[in-house]
Design an enzyme around this catalytic site. Sequence first.
Site, mmCIF file in Angstrom:
data_model
loop_
_atom_site.group_PDB
_atom_site.id
_atom_site.type_symbol
_atom_site.label_atom_id
_atom_site.label_comp_id
_atom_site.label_asym_id
_atom_site.label_seq_id
_atom_site.Cartn_x
_atom_site.Cartn_y
_atom_site.Cartn_z
ATOM 1 N N SER A 144 0.868 -1.178 0.000
ATOM 2 C CA SER A 144 0.000 0.000 0.000
ATOM 3 C C SER A 144 0.904 1.226 0.000
ATOM 4 O O SER A 144 2.082 1.133 0.364
ATOM 5 C CB SER A 144 -0.881 0.008 1.257
ATOM 6 O OG SER A 144 -1.527 1.250 1.440
ATOM 7 N N TYR A 157 -2.280 -1.505 10.300
ATOM 8 C CA TYR A 157 -2.262 -1.568 8.837
ATOM 9 C C TYR A 157 -0.966 -0.980 8.281
ATOM 10 O O TYR A 157 -0.298 -1.595 7.441
ATOM 11 C CB TYR A 157 -3.470 -0.810 8.292
ATOM 12 C CG TYR A 157 -3.616 -0.865 6.794
ATOM 13 C CD1 TYR A 157 -4.146 -1.990 6.169
ATOM 14 C CD2 TYR A 157 -3.238 0.209 5.994
ATOM 15 C CE1 TYR A 157 -4.295 -2.044 4.792
ATOM 16 C CE2 TYR A 157 -3.371 0.168 4.626
ATOM 17 C CZ TYR A 157 -3.902 -0.958 4.021
ATOM 18 O OH TYR A 157 -4.039 -1.004 2.658
#
Length: 253
Positions: A144, A157
């Site tokens: 990401s 995350y």
Amino acid sequence: MPGALEGKVAVITGASAGIGRAMAEIAAREGASLALGDITEAGEAVAEALRKKGTKAFFLRTDVRRKQDMDALVARAKSELGAVPTVAFANAGVEGKLAAPWDVTEDDFTRVIDTNIVGVWRTISAVLPGMMAAGEGAIVATASVAGLVGAGGLAAYVASKHGVVGLVKSVAIDAAKSGIRVNALCPGMIETSMVDRLADGAPNFRESLLALKPMGRLGAPSEAAEAAIWLASPAASFVTGHALAVDGGYVSQ
């Protein structure tokens, strides 16, 4: 003209929706046979739709938190699709709760870590032996832009996606002389159910995101998936250990 993945057997985790589903559709377009894994049974509909278009594809319910699930997916790919997978998209992931780090429970934190980074490692470890034996392979792990820069409210995350980038760089070095390339895909905010879930818990979430985007929009799953297919294709034959941002210019700021 043959497709970029013509004749390849590819494993895709997190294949039921979003970027994973787009990866499956584009990999099929490019000639790959597909072993699709996901924790939700919706993956069977994806496989069925691809079979109707002439692609060899199957779905197996797969939890990347269980090594035996990943080993079973790879073994079935070899038996049902006729060859060891030499392409793998380690795409399964979860976002966790949008919250201050001191409000996140240990169970929630470790679930994100176990899925997003240890799950990528389980996927890599399941496909690497066959790739080593074949003398070729391409692995693309979904990280990401949160693996390249920080983001508040998503400590687990962000930590997990930074870990994916580091894992990819390390494995790429170890695997390079065996003819295996390992790269990370780093999408920005893409129009998926993950964004919808985050937006549900935060007023003006979408507006705040758009204000940060040089392109002024979110990405489509296919835009991230096309980049992943390129990383797995012979066109990227000298690219390994790289983290490719597909983010509309976000991390360039």
